[in-house]
Design a protein around this motif. Sequence first.
Motif, short mmCIF file in Angstrom:
data_model
loop_
_atom_site.label_atom_id
_atom_site.label_comp_id
_atom_site.label_asym_id
_atom_site.label_seq_id
_atom_site.Cartn_x
_atom_site.Cartn_y
_atom_site.Cartn_z
N LYS A 1 42.92 54.65 46.31
CA LYS A 1 43.97 53.64 46.44
C LYS A 1 43.96 53.08 47.86
N GLU A 2 44.14 51.76 47.97
CA GLU A 2 44.25 51.14 49.28
C GLU A 2 45.12 49.90 49.17
N VAL A 3 45.45 49.32 50.30
CA VAL A 3 46.24 48.09 50.33
C VAL A 3 45.30 46.90 50.13
N PHE A 4 45.63 46.05 49.17
CA PHE A 4 44.83 44.86 48.88
C PHE A 4 45.30 43.68 49.74
N GLY A 5 46.58 43.72 50.13
CA GLY A 5 47.16 42.65 50.93
C GLY A 5 48.66 42.62 50.73
N LYS A 6 49.26 41.51 51.14
CA LYS A 6 50.70 41.33 50.97
C LYS A 6 50.98 39.99 50.31
N THR A 7 52.07 39.93 49.53
CA THR A 7 52.50 38.67 48.93
C THR A 7 53.09 37.77 49.99
N HIS A 8 53.40 36.54 49.61
CA HIS A 8 54.02 35.61 50.55
C HIS A 8 55.41 36.08 50.97
N GLY B 1 55.98 39.28 51.56
CA GLY B 1 55.77 40.49 52.35
C GLY B 1 55.65 41.77 51.55
N GLU B 2 55.61 41.66 50.19
CA GLU B 2 55.42 42.86 49.38
C GLU B 2 53.99 43.37 49.49
N VAL B 3 53.86 44.67 49.59
CA VAL B 3 52.53 45.28 49.65
C VAL B 3 51.92 45.29 48.24
N VAL B 4 50.68 44.84 48.15
CA VAL B 4 49.93 44.85 46.90
C VAL B 4 48.83 45.89 47.02
N GLU B 5 48.79 46.81 46.08
CA GLU B 5 47.81 47.91 46.11
C GLU B 5 46.63 47.59 45.21
N ILE B 6 45.50 48.22 45.50
CA ILE B 6 44.34 48.14 44.62
C ILE B 6 43.79 49.54 44.42
N TYR B 7 43.48 49.86 43.17
CA TYR B 7 42.98 51.18 42.78
C TYR B 7 41.53 51.04 42.32
N THR B 8 40.71 52.00 42.70
CA THR B 8 39.32 52.03 42.27
C THR B 8 39.07 53.27 41.44
N THR C 1 44.44 45.92 40.50
CA THR C 1 45.47 45.66 41.48
C THR C 1 46.85 45.55 40.84
N THR C 2 47.87 45.89 41.62
CA THR C 2 49.25 45.81 41.13
C THR C 2 49.69 44.37 40.91
N ASP D 1 28.75 43.52 39.03
CA ASP D 1 30.13 43.22 38.67
C ASP D 1 30.10 42.14 37.59
N VAL D 2 30.67 42.42 36.42
CA VAL D 2 30.53 41.53 35.27
C VAL D 2 31.82 40.80 34.89
N THR D 3 32.81 40.78 35.80
CA THR D 3 34.04 40.05 35.51
C THR D 3 34.35 39.09 36.64
N LEU D 4 34.75 37.88 36.30
CA LEU D 4 35.03 36.85 37.29
C LEU D 4 36.34 37.15 38.01
N GLY D 5 36.43 36.72 39.26
CA GLY D 5 37.63 36.91 40.04
C GLY D 5 37.38 36.58 41.49
N PHE D 6 38.16 37.22 42.37
CA PHE D 6 38.11 36.93 43.80
C PHE D 6 37.93 38.21 44.61
N ASP D 7 37.43 38.05 45.83
CA ASP D 7 37.22 39.20 46.72
C ASP D 7 38.49 39.64 47.42
N THR D 8 39.45 38.72 47.58
CA THR D 8 40.66 39.00 48.33
C THR D 8 41.90 38.65 47.51
N LEU D 9 43.06 39.08 47.97
CA LEU D 9 44.30 38.87 47.23
C LEU D 9 44.73 37.41 47.22
N ASP D 10 44.58 36.71 48.33
CA ASP D 10 45.22 35.41 48.48
C ASP D 10 44.97 34.44 47.32
#
Length: 346
Positions: A3-10, A12-19, A31-32, A51-60
């Motif tokens: 588990k780590e922090v993926f970033g923060k929402t606009h 200021g909420e912390v968004v987590e990402i699990y591997t 991600t949460t 990686d076989v699913t489309l998406g983004f590298d970062t939270l933003d």
Amino acid sequence: MHKEVFGKTHDGEVVEIYTLTNAAGLKARLTTWGACLVEMDVPDRHGKMSDVTLGFDTLDPYLGAHPHFGVTTGRFANRIARGRFTLDGVTYQLGLNNGVNHLHGGVKGFYHRNWKAEPVADENAVRFTYTSADGEEGYPGALKVAVTYTLTAKNELRLDYEATTDKPTILNLTNHAYWNLAGAGEGDVLGHEVQLHASHYVPVDATSIPTGKIEPVVGGPMDFTQPKALGKDIAQMTGEPGGYDHNFCIDQAQPHAMTLAAEVYEPKSGRVLNISTTEPGIQLYTGNYLDGSVTGKGGKVYRKHYGFCLETQHYPDSPNQPDFPSTVLRPGQVFRSSTVHAFTVR
């Protein structure tokens, strides 16, 4: 599990990402934010991981408007005509975010919420939970919903949904992953061979709302009862913007039985994705609205047909279609649904 922090929402909420990883090296990142599948690494026939699913590298980019990459959609996946339905004699008006219709839960559906998460004891799994307030996006009832992602030793990604409500409401949950078994951003998916265990489908009008009929697929472009390349008949799908965006009625032996719904094979990599579900329908979408304006992982641009979705769910507009399986959830009932994505090679 990591588990780590993926970033923060606009806000200021912390968004987590699990591997999650398994012994074979498969990896799922979750991600949460939107209870979202961000990454799914699986091997090809030579053991090379991609990686076989489309998406983004970062939270933003997930925080803004995007094509629902990997998210949990709700309260109601797919479309509701004019965003309106009547339940127990009361008519409810939902937000309109798809022309004149309501799509995937509205302007700020489950995909734009920060869920809570916790690891599941003694399992390679993460359970995401969210409480949707009475009246959120126009829906009645306070809804408590959970989705658990499990990466199994059998190279399966399993999704288990559960929900309860304190007032009669409607519910239709799915995951909106875009798959490309050659690798995210590695060209279009028209060469993928697809078989759907569905002898009927739901015809729709020009705004993708069901006509109310259920038609046989036999002999036409909707017929995937035998393996067929996605591109074989796609030119016959002449509605704007061109391609498949249709619900298929799974041939279940009995309602709610876990049933193999779809089999997908990518010839160059040898990767195979089999999808089983307890849901009655599966929506095939061929990334028709991807237009090159979205830059995804590794700076790769996602163009038309660069991904496909196979969304296990109830039929679109079910609250307004009395002949479709019901999506009503009442107090005292527990909604449960499961979908399994099994990855192999040949």
